[in-house]
Design an enzyme around this catalytic site. Structure first.
Site, PDB file in Angstrom:
ATOM      1  N   LYS A  81      41.866  28.559  38.637  1.00  0.00           N
ATOM      2  CA  LYS A  81      42.718  29.203  37.625  1.00  0.00           C
ATOM      3  C   LYS A  81      44.069  29.510  38.250  1.00  0.00           C
ATOM      4  CE  LYS A  81      42.430  33.185  34.414  1.00  0.00           C
ATOM      5  NZ  LYS A  81      41.615  34.367  34.051  1.00  0.00           N
ATOM      6  N   SER A 156      40.592  34.793  29.124  1.00  0.00           N
ATOM      7  CA  SER A 156      41.837  34.181  29.511  1.00  0.00           C
ATOM      8  C   SER A 156      41.650  32.920  30.351  1.00  0.00           C
ATOM      9  CB  SER A 156      42.694  35.172  30.301  1.00  0.00           C
ATOM     10  OG  SER A 156      42.037  35.553  31.488  1.00  0.00           O
ATOM     11  N   SER A 180      36.919  37.481  30.641  1.00  0.00           N
ATOM     12  CA  SER A 180      37.708  36.258  30.720  1.00  0.00           C
ATOM     13  C   SER A 180      37.063  35.074  31.403  1.00  0.00           C
ATOM     14  CB  SER A 180      39.049  36.557  31.415  1.00  0.00           C
ATOM     15  OG  SER A 180      39.824  37.380  30.565  1.00  0.00           O
TER      16      SER A 180
END
Lengths: 487, 486, 96
Positions: A81, A156, A180
Site C-alpha cells: 500500500k 482505504s 481498512s
C-alpha cells in the site's frame, strides 16, 4: 483461470519454486503481464517498476540456485500500500501533497519482507492518507472492484485488495485503522487481516491514527496470510508502541489447532442496517462451526453503538496532529502562489489535501481545541476503555467473535456522497481497532449480484495463532478461495 | 515609583549533553555543516516515530535531585501543536500536565556590599522541570529564511521558576547558580553562545504588599546572563514608567536587544496560542522507582553553596577564596586534594596560591587546569617550604613560575637553583635585632604597653641589614624574645 | 458540551493552517455539524471512574540507549525539498 500462476497461493508457489518447476522470474513475469492486461480496468496501482521487480526476482532465483533460499516468501511478488515506505520508491499516500515524494528509507515491514526475499511489486492505491472506506478519496485514481467494475473495492486499502483479487499480486500489505484491510478484503473476496495493535511495527507507515493503525496482509488463503504475518510480526525498537510479544510459528499452528472453539455472536452486530444476504451468508458460516462441535454463544458488547463516535473523535484528533507535518516546507507539495511563510502553510495544505482529509483535519482540530478537549477527546478515550472492557469480558467465555465484516457487499462507485453514510460502513470493524484486537475477514459467499461477502472473526489480544486456525478451518471446508473475478 | 515591586519568573531551557537526540539516535552537536545531523525522524518524514533517549531521562532526574525536586513516580509525553518552520512535525513533544520533576528550589547568592563580602543568600522555589525536544535553527536573509535542522530534536530541559524573583540582580544570581549546578553536575556545558542555555523572563509589577500578580510581559531573546539582567531591569523600568504615566501594561511578548538596550513588541500572534495538548500516542509513560532514583542520587555532586559553607567551616577560608572555588568544581577538587597533602592548617595559604597564582598562570597559558604541570603535590610542598622558612616569598614566586613551565617539584628546584634562604646566623640576626630595637625607643615603648603592631617598625631595619634574606618568622620570634627580656 | 451548530470553521481552519474556499467552509460547517451531532451520543455514557485509554496495552519505560547512529547525508535530507539554498531548506522570510 484458476490455474493461472498469478492466482496461485504462496504455499503452492513456494513449493513449486522449491521444486524448480517455476522460477521467480517466470512468476514475476506472469504477474507483470497480468497487471499490464487488467490494470486499465482495475486501477489498483499508483505506480510500479517492472525492471526493479524483475531484478529482485532474478536475485531470488540466484539465491535459490546457490542453495540459499530464504523461506516461503522468497521470490513471491508482494504489493505494498502506498503508505508503507520503500527506499527509493514513491511514497504518495495517494495524495497531491506527496505526489513527488520519494522515500529515503525503508519501513521496518519493508525490511522484513526484503529479508524474507519477497519481490516488492508496486505502490498500491488507497483512499488519500488512508481516510475512507471506498478508495474513492484517492487523489490519483479510482480503483474498481474486480468483481464488478461499477463498484468500489472498499477502502482505504482498496488497491491492495483489488490487486490480489485480480491476480496483479500474489499477496499484498495494507493498513487498517477502522477496517481498512478487512472491509476491502470482504468487498474483493480475499483474505485480509489486521493484527493485534502493537504486533507489527508502524515504523515507516504513514500515520493516520497512531493508536489505531496496524499493517496487515491480503492474500488468497488464510495460510498465506499466516506466512505473510510471520514475516512482519515482532517487536521493533524503532516503534515505541510495538509489543514484545512471543511470535509463534503461525503456519505450523494452523495444522496443530483443530478446535472445537467457543465462538461468540455479538448481538449488536446483527441488527438494523445489515443486508439480508450478508446476514444469511454469515449465519451459514456460524452453522458450519456449530456442526463442527463449536459452542456458539450469544454475547453482548453493550457499548457497540458508541464505537463510531469514539472512533471519529480519537482517529481524527490523532490524524489532525499527524498530518501537521505536511506543510510544503521540507518536502511535499509547496504552493506556487504563496505570498510569504504564513500563506505557504495555508495554501500548500489547502491545495495538497483532498476534501475528506481536510474534513477530518477540521474535525480533529476542533475536538482537541481549547474548551472542547474534555468533552470530546477525553470522553471518547474513556468510552474506549469501556469498549475494550466489553470485548475482554466476552473473551472470558469465548475464544473469538464471529460477525459480518461489512453491513453490505461492495456498493456502487459514487453511491455514498454523504460522509456520515460512508462512516457507517465501518460499524463492524471499528471495535477491533478501538480495543486493539486482531481481526480477519475471509470470503463466505456471494450476493445475488455476484459480489463477494466477507466473514469477520475477531480474536483475543495476541492470539493470532488461534484466530488464524479458526479461520483456516472454515476456509478449508469451503471453496470460496477458488473463485476469481471474470476479468 | 517605590510603591510597586517587580515579580519575575524565569523559564530556562538547557540542552542536555547526550550522544544522540531526544527521540531518535542520530548524533547531536553544534557547529556542524548544515543538515548533517538529521535522520528521517528528525525531519518528520512520513511514517517516522519517536523513541525516548534513556540518558536524557537520567540527566533530568539528576538535575531534579540536585535542585530538590520531587521526581514524579509516573510521567508522560504530550504533543504541543503549533506550526513553525523550525519545528519539523509542527508539534513539539513535551510534557504538559505530568512532568518528570515537580517543585524544587535554587539557592542564590546576591552581590555583597564589597567584593570581599558575601552577599545575602535566598532560596528561589521552582515550579517544575520537564523534558522536551529542541527545534531547528532559522537563518534570516532579506527575502527568505533558511532552516538548518541540526539542532532539531536535541534533548531540552525546561526549568520553570515560581514567579518569585524580585529584581534583575536576583535573576542574574539565579542563572549563575543554575548554570553552576548543571555544569558541575556534568549535565550540560550551558554555553549560551551555543544555545545550550536559553532564558525567557516573565515580568510584572504590583503594588507592594499585594499578592495578586499583575499583567505579565514575556521577554525573549536574552542571549547572555548579563542581557537577562539588563533586559529585566529595562522592562521593570518600562512598566513602572507606564504605570506612572497612567498607561496600562499589555500582556505581550517583547524582544530585547542587548546591544541597543531597547525592547520592542513582537508582531503579536493575533490570537492566543491554542496548543491543543494531548497525550502523544506514539510514546509510553515513564515510571521512576526508588531504585532508579538512588542510582542517580549516588552520582549527584555537592552543590556549590553547600561546598562554600563546608569550606568556611572546615578550612576557615575567607570569602575572597571560596567565592572563586564555589563556581569551579575542578578547582575546588584540586584545592581539597592539595589540602589533604599540605594539612588543614595550611588551607588558607594553599587557597591563596591556587586562587591567585595558579589561576593566573593557567589563564595566561590558556590551558585547562587538568593540563597544568603544577599538581597538588607541587603546591603542598611549596607551602611547606615557605612555612618552614626555607623559601622566602620572592623566591617562592620565582619557583612557582618555573614549576608551571617545567613541572619540577619545588624542593628539588630550590636545591638546584640555590634559592634556599640562607641558614640564619642566629648571632648575627640577634645583633641586627638588638640594633634595631635600640634605634627606636618610641616603638619599643609602644610595644611594651601593648601595641603589638609596633613590632613591625623593627622589622624593616633588620631586613635591610640582612639584605632581605632574613627569615621573617625568625626575625619576629627574635624581636619578641628580646623585647620581652628587656 | 458545546453547541455544535456553532462550529467556528474559520478558527479551526486557522489553527489547522488549511485554506478553505467559501464553499468548503460552508459545506464543512454543515457536515461537521452533522457528525458532531451524532457524536453527542457519547454524552449518554456513564464514564465516572473510568480511566481514559491512552494506549490499548499500556507499557511503561520504553526507550533506547544513548548511542549515536549514522543519519542522513545533507543530500538525502534535502532530496525532497521544494526549495533549498546552501544545504538548507529555503522558505519565504519568517517575520515574528
Amino acid at each position: 483461470m484458476a490455474d493461472e500462476l498469478y492466482y496461485q497461493s504462496i504455499t503452492s508457489l513456494s513449493e513449486r519454486l522449491g521444486k524448480k518447476e517455476v522460477s521467480s522470474v517466470e512468476l514475476t513475469r506472469a504477474v507483470i503481464a497480468r497487471t499490464q492486461a487488467v490494470e486499465s480496468q482495475v486501477c489498483a496501482f499508483n505506480s510500479f517498476d517492472e525492471k526493479d521487480a524483475l531484478a529482485q526476482a532474478t536475485a531470488s532465483d540466484a539465491r535459490r540456485s546457490s542453495g540459499g533460499a530464504l523461506g516461503p516468501l522468497d521470490g513471491i511478488p508482494v504489493g505494498l500500500k502506498d503508505v508503507i515506505a520503500v527506499e527509493n520508491q514513491p511514497l504518495t499516500a495517494s495524495s497531491k501533497m506527496l505526489a513527488d515524494f520519494v522515500s529515503p528509507y525503508d519501513a521496518t515491514v519493508t525490511q522484513n519482507l526484503k529479508k524474507a526475499g519477497a519481490v516488492l511489486w508496486g505502490r498500491l492505491n488507497l483512499d488519500e492518507f488512508a481516510m475512507g472506506s471506498s478508495t474513492e478519496n484517492s487523489a490519483t485514481k479510482k480503483t474498481t472492484n474486480p468483481w464488478d467494475r461499477t463498484c468500489v473495492p472498499g477502502g482505504s486499502s482498496g488497491g491492495s485488495a483489488a490487486a490480489v483479487a485480480a491476480g496483479e499480486a500474489i499477496a499484498s500489505l495494507g493498513s487498517d485503522t477502522g477496517g481498512s484491510i478487512r472491509q476491502p478484503a470482504a468487498f474483493c473476496g480475499v483474505v485480509g487481516m489486521k493484527p493485534t495493535y502493537g504486533l507489527v511495527s508502524r515504523y515507516g507507515l504513514i500515520a493516520f491514527a497512531s493508536s489505531l493503525d496496524q499493517i496487515g496482509p491480503f492474500a488468497h488463503t488464510v495460510e498465506d496470510a499466516a506466512i505473510m504475518l510471520q514475516s512482519i510480526a515482532g517487536h521493533d525498537p524503532k516503534d515505541s508502541t510495538s509489543y514484545r510479544a512471543k511470535i509463534p510459528d503461525y503456519r505450523a499452528e494452523l495444522s496443530q489447532r483443530k478446535g472445537p472453539w467457543k465462538l461468540g455472536i455479538p448481538q449488536e452486530y446483527f441488527g438494523e442496517g445489515l443486508d439480508p444476504e450478508v446476514n444469511a451468508a454469515v449465519e451459514k458460516a456460524i452453522e458450519y462451526y456449530r456442526e463442527q462441535g463449536c459452542e456458539i454463544k450469544e454475547v453482548s458488547l453493550p457499548h457497540t453503538k458508541y464505537c463510531l463516535d469514539a472512533y471519529y473523535v480519537i482517529a481524527t484528533a490523532e490524524a489532525s496532529s499527524n498530518l501537521s507535518r505536511y506543510d510544503g516546507v521540507r518536502y511535499g507539495h509547496r504552493s506556487k502562489d504563496a505570498k510569504g511563510i504564513v500563506d505557504l502553510y495555508f495554501k500548500s495544505r489547502g491545495e495538497g489535501f483532498g476534501e475528506e482529509v481536510k474534513r477530518r483535519i477540521m474535525l480533529g482540530t476542533y475536538v482537541l481545541s481549547s474548551g472542547y478537549y474534555d468533552a470530546y477527546y477525553l470522553r471518547a478515550q474513556k468510552v474506549r476503555t469501556l469498549i475494550r472492557q466489553d470485548f475482554l469480558k466476552a473473551y472470558e467465555e469465548v475464544d473469538a467473535l464471529i460477525t459480518p465484516t461489512s453491513p453490505t457487499p461492495a456498493f456502487k462507485l459514487g453511491a455514498k456522497a454523504d460522509p456520515l453514510a460512508l462512516y457507517l460502513c465501518d460499524i463492524y470493524t471499528i471495535g477491533a481497532n478501538l480495543a486493539g484486537l486482531p481481526g480477519i475477514s475471509l470470503p463466505c459467499g456471494f450476493a445475488s449480484s455476484g459480489l463477494p461477502i466477507g466473514l469477520q472473526l475477531i480474536g483475543q489480544p495476541f492470539e493470532e495463532a488461534n484466530l488464524l486456525s479458526i479461520a483456516h478451518a472454515y476456509e478449508q471446508a469451503h471453496e470460496w478461495r477458488n473463485s476469481h473475478p471474470q476479468i | 515609583m517605590s510603591q510597586y515591586e517587580a515579580v519575575i519568573g524565569l523559564e530556562v531551557h538547557v540542552q542536555i549533553r547526550t550522544q544522540s537526540k531526544m527521540f531518535t539516535r542520530v548524533g547531536t552537536g553544534y557547529g556542524h555543516p548544515e543538515n548533517t545531523l538529521t535522520d528521517p525522524v528528525v525531519l518528520a518524514l512520513p511514517g517516522t516515530l519517536p523513541v525516548l533517549n534513556k540518558a536524557a531521562l537520567d540527566a533530568i532526574i539528576k538535575t531534579g535531585l540536585m535542585l530538590g525536586c520531587d521526581i514524579a513516580p509516573m510521567c508522560k509525553w504530550d504533543r504541543k501543536n503549533y506550526f513553525y518552520p523550525d519545528s519539523p512535525k509542527n508539534y513539539q513533544i513535551t510534557q504538559f500536565d505530568q512532568p518528570i520533576c515537580i517543585g524544587g528550589r535554587v539557592e542564590i547568592e546576591l552581590p555583597g556590599s564589597a567584593r570581599n563580602v558575601m552577599g545575602e543568600h535566598k532560596t528561589i522555589p521552582l515550579t517544575r522541570i520537564h523534558l522536551e525536544e529542541d527545534v531547528g535553527k532559522l537563518n534570516h536573509g532579506s527575502h527568505e529564511s533558511l532552516v538548518d535542522y541540526n539542532r532539531a530534536g536535541t534533548p531540552l530541559m525546561e526549568i520553570v521558576s515560581d514567579p518569585a524573583l524580585e529584581s534583575a540582580d536576583e535573576a542574574y544570581a539565579y542563572l549563575t547558580a543554575i548554570r553552576a549546578a548543571i555544569v558541575q553536575g556534568d549535565i550540560s556545558d550551558c554555553d549560551m553562545e551555543k544555545g545550550q542555555l536559553r532564558c525567557d523572563a516573565n515580568i510584572s509589577i504590583r503594588p507592594i504588599g499585594t499578592t495578586e500578580l499583575g499583567t505579565k510581559v514575556e521577554l525573549k531573546n536574552l542571549n547572555s546572563i548579563s542581557y537577562v539582567r539588563d533586559g529585566i531591569a529595562h522592562e521593570i523600568k518600562r512598566q513602572l514608567s507606564l504605570m506612572a504615566s497612567g498607561g496600562t501594561i499589555v500582556q505581550e511578548t517583547r524582544d530585547y536587544d542587548g546591544t541597543t538596550g531597547a525592547s520592542q513588541s513582537l508582531r503579536s500572534k493575533e490570537m492566543a496560542h491554542d496548543y491543543r495538548y494531548f497525550p502523544d500516542p506514539d510514546l509510553m509513560p515513564v515510571e521512576v522507582d526508588e531504585a532508579w532514583k538512588k542510582r542517580i542520587e549516588a552520582t549527584c555532586p555537592e552543590m556549590p553553596f553547600d561546598r562554600q559553607r563546608r569550606f568556611f567551616e572546615t578550612y576557615d577560608l575567607p570569602y575572597t577564596i571560596t567565592s572563586v572555588l564555589v563556581w569551579d568544581r575542578p578547582l575546588a577538587e584540586y584545592f581539597e586534594e592539595t589540602v589533604k597533602l599540605a594539612g588543614v592548617a595550611r588551607a588558607q595559604l594553599v587557597g591563596n596560591w591556587i586562587v591567585n597564582d595558579l589561576l593566573r598562570e593557567v589563564g595566561a597559558a590558556k590551558i585547562a587546569l587538568a593540563d597544568s604541570k603544577i599538581r597538588p603535590a607541587h603546591i603542598a610542598e611549596l607551602v611547606e617550604l615557605i612555612e618552614k622558612g626555607t623559601l622566602l616569598n620572592n623566591a617562592a614566586r620565582e619557583v612557582f613560575s618555573e614549576m608551571f613551565k617545567s613541572g619540577e617539584m619545588p624542593a628539588a628546584m630550590v636545591k638546584s637553583k640555590g634559592l634556599a634562604a640562607e641558614p640564619t646566623d642566629t648571632a648575627e640576626l640577634e645583633q641586627w635585632c638588638r640594633d634595631s630595637i635600640a634605634g627606636n625607643e618610641k616603638a619599643k615603648a609602644e610595644f611594651q604597653v601593648g601595641k603589638d603592631s609596633a613590632i613591625n617598625a623593627f622589622k624593616g631595619p633588620v631586613m635591610k641589614a640582612s639584605r632581605g634574606k632574613a627569615n621573617p618568622k625568625l626575625v619576629d620570634e627574635t624581636l619578641r624574645r628580646l623585647l620581652a627580656d628587656s | 458540551m458545546a453547541n455544535h451548530n456553532d462550529i467556528d470553521i474559520d478558527r479551526v481552519a486557522q489553527l489547522a493552517r488549511v485554506e478553505l474556499t467559501a464553499e468548503e467552509k460552508e459545506k464543512f460547517s454543515r457536515q461537521l455539524g452533522d457528525v458532531l451531532h451524532h457524536i453527542t451520543q457519547l454524552e449518554q455514557v456513564d464514564v465516572s471512574g473510568v480511566e481514559p485509554s491512552a494506549h490499548a496495552y499500556p507499557m511503561v519505560n520504553v526507550w533506547a540507549d544513548d548511542v549515536a547512529q549514522k543519519g542522513l547525508s545533507a543530500e538525502d535530507a534535502l532530496r525532497n525539498a521544494p526549495a533549498r539554498r546552501d544545504n538548507m531548506i529555503a522558505v519565504p522570510k519568517v517575520v515574528d
